[in-house]
Design an enzyme around this catalytic site. Structure first.
Site, short mmCIF file in Angstrom:
data_model
loop_
_atom_site.label_atom_id
_atom_site.label_comp_id
_atom_site.label_asym_id
_atom_site.label_seq_id
_atom_site.Cartn_x
_atom_site.Cartn_y
_atom_site.Cartn_z
N GLY A 1 0.77 -1.27 -0.10
CA GLY A 1 0.11 0.00 -0.01
C GLY A 1 0.77 1.19 -0.09
N HIS B 1 4.43 1.69 -8.08
CA HIS B 1 3.34 0.60 -7.75
C HIS B 1 2.48 0.55 -9.00
CE1 HIS B 1 3.92 1.44 -3.38
NE2 HIS B 1 4.20 -0.09 -3.41
N GLY C 1 8.97 -5.11 -8.74
CA GLY C 1 9.69 -3.91 -9.17
C GLY C 1 11.24 -4.29 -8.91
N LYS D 1 13.26 -2.04 -8.28
CA LYS D 1 13.59 -1.18 -7.12
C LYS D 1 14.16 -2.01 -6.03
CE LYS D 1 13.05 1.78 -3.38
NZ LYS D 1 12.79 1.08 -2.44
N GLN E 1 14.75 -8.99 -3.59
CA GLN E 1 13.64 -9.41 -3.51
C GLN E 1 13.07 -10.06 -4.61
OE1 GLN E 1 10.26 -7.47 -1.41
NE2 GLN E 1 9.52 -6.95 -3.29
N VAL F 1 10.84 3.29 -10.88
CA VAL F 1 10.35 4.61 -11.29
C VAL F 1 11.07 5.56 -10.32
CG1 VAL F 1 8.29 6.03 -11.32
CG2 VAL F 1 8.09 3.35 -12.11
N SER G 1 9.46 5.53 -3.21
CA SER G 1 9.29 4.54 -2.23
C SER G 1 8.33 5.10 -1.05
CB SER G 1 10.63 4.19 -1.30
OG SER G 1 10.50 3.88 -0.09
N ARG H 1 8.65 4.74 1.84
CA ARG H 1 9.13 5.36 2.97
C ARG H 1 9.88 6.69 2.91
NH1 ARG H 1 10.45 -0.60 3.91
NH2 ARG H 1 9.82 -1.18 5.80
P1 AMP Z 1 6.00 -2.34 -1.51
O1 AMP Z 1 4.67 -1.77 -1.36
O2 AMP Z 1 7.15 -1.31 -1.09
O3 AMP Z 1 6.29 -3.81 -0.74
O4 AMP Z 1 6.44 -2.65 -3.13
C1 AMP Z 1 5.44 -3.36 -3.83
C2 AMP Z 1 5.86 -3.38 -5.27
O5 AMP Z 1 6.07 -2.42 -5.67
C3 AMP Z 1 7.27 -4.52 -5.08
O6 AMP Z 1 7.36 -5.25 -6.37
C4 AMP Z 1 8.40 -3.35 -5.35
O7 AMP Z 1 9.36 -3.66 -5.93
C5 AMP Z 1 7.63 -2.15 -6.29
N1 AMP Z 1 8.14 -0.98 -6.25
C6 AMP Z 1 8.19 0.11 -5.13
N2 AMP Z 1 8.83 0.97 -5.46
C7 AMP Z 1 9.09 0.92 -6.80
C8 AMP Z 1 9.69 1.70 -7.73
N3 AMP Z 1 10.00 3.06 -7.35
N4 AMP Z 1 9.51 1.55 -9.16
C9 AMP Z 1 9.04 0.21 -9.53
N5 AMP Z 1 8.58 -0.49 -8.33
C10 AMP Z 1 8.35 -0.26 -7.30
#
Ligand code: AMP
Length: 287
Positions: free
Chosen positions: A31, A37, A148, A150, A154, A177, A186, A188
């Site tokens: 989220g 995302h 991602g 990113k 993982q 991105v 991010s 965060r």
């Molecule tokens: P998270 O919500 O942080 O667990 O991320 C969910 C998915 O979004 C994961 O596959 C991440 O690698 C991807 N993601 C997070 N930030 C980015 C970004 N800046 N560019 C591309 N994918 C992302």
């Protein structure tokens, strides 16, 4: 768009679509959705006839001193973004639905790959990730799942899990991105002060400088790492968890760059832990 909180409901809805012959795409998230995302959702939308986004802040991937309690939770805007992006189903389970009262005895552990880089600094983190992703795959049974670059480690850990356990799902990577100054989006980043946010641009800048040096012929990874660490320290107060140059699939540390490698780093700026990575394509060694 449907929103489901329960596993049974997800199974029923997805099953009906699968019987219609639709390709099922899954984008797992925690989220606080941003353009990173949403780029994965867009890819899923292009490839699949039915797109599921999961929104679940997974407690088992946070260490005891990490930010599980304060992790941003923005369900209203997240649902609006999913609706706008043409998502078919959002799965937003409460913790008890994913982890019922009896503690689970089973975890998925990908040895080796998940133990260095971030794994060395966040013990148990990747076990939490692989276990919840395996559960999501069993619940949704997607044909394709989007992750991602990113979170490069993982992505590799999940690819390995899927290969080793013969999971019938294609893992599709999406490019990172970034903001205009190179900072990777991010959830965060919301923790950063204005000054820390400015400093965060040093991550991608230093990676790009090292990639450029590699393209110009520098193959010694100790020197390239030194360059990145110097640039990071010049940017202001920073704690470096690691700067590593690794094989793009095994994530093994490389003494020298062959044809391709991945630059990976993790730092702490203020209260915020930030990661970034970049591919290096070095010129072929003349034979
Ligand atoms: P998270 O919500 O942080 O667990 O991320 C969910 C998915 O979004 C994961 O596959 C991440 O690698 C991807 N993601 C997070 N930030 C980015 C970004 N800046 N560019 C591309 N994918 C992302």
């Amino acid at each position: 768009m449907d929103v489901a909180n329960r596993i049974d409901e997800v199974r029923q809805r997805v099953k009906a679509r699968r019987l219609e012959g639709r390709t099922i795409g899954l984008v797992p998230t925690m989220g606080a959705l941003h353009a990173g995302h949403r780029s994965l959702v867009e890819m899923a939308r292009r490839d699949c006839g039915y797109v599921v986004v999961s929104i679940f802040v997974n407690p088992t991937q946070f260490g005891p001193s990490e930010d599980y309690g304060s992790y941003p939770r923005t369900l209203g805007p997240d649902l609006a973004a999913c609706e706008e992006d043409g998502v078919d189903l959002v799965f937003h389970p409460p913790v008890e639905e994913m982890y019922p009262a009896d503690p689970s005895c089973t975890t998925v552990h990908v040895s080796g790959l998940s133990e260095h880089l971030c794994g060395a600094h966040r013990p148990g983190h990747f076990d939490g990730v692989t276990t919840v992703v395996a559960k999501l795959f069993n619940i949704v049974r997607p044909d394709r799942a989007y992750f991602g670059e990113k979170d490069y480690q993982q992505l590799q850990v999940i690819r390995r899990m899927v290969a080793d356990l013969n999971m019938p799902v294609a893992i599709v990577p999406g490019p990172t991105v970034r903001e205009a100054d190179g900072v990777a989006l991010s959830s965060r980043n919301a923790y950063l002060s204005a000054e820390e946010r400015r400093q965060a641009a040093a991550l991608n800048r230093s990676l790009r400088e090292a990639a450029e040096a590699a393209r110009a012929g520098e193959r010694d990874t100790a020197r390239l790492r030194g360059l990145i660490e110097r640039r990071l320290r010049e940017s202001g107060p920073i704690e470096i968890d690691y700067v590593e140059i690794v094989h793009p699939e095994t994530l093994a540390e490389l003494p020298e760059i062959g044809s391709s490698a991945r630059l990976c780093l993790a730092v702490r700026i203020g209260k915020c832990r930030l990661i970034d990575n970049l591919a290096i394509e070095a010129p072929a060694v003349p034979t």
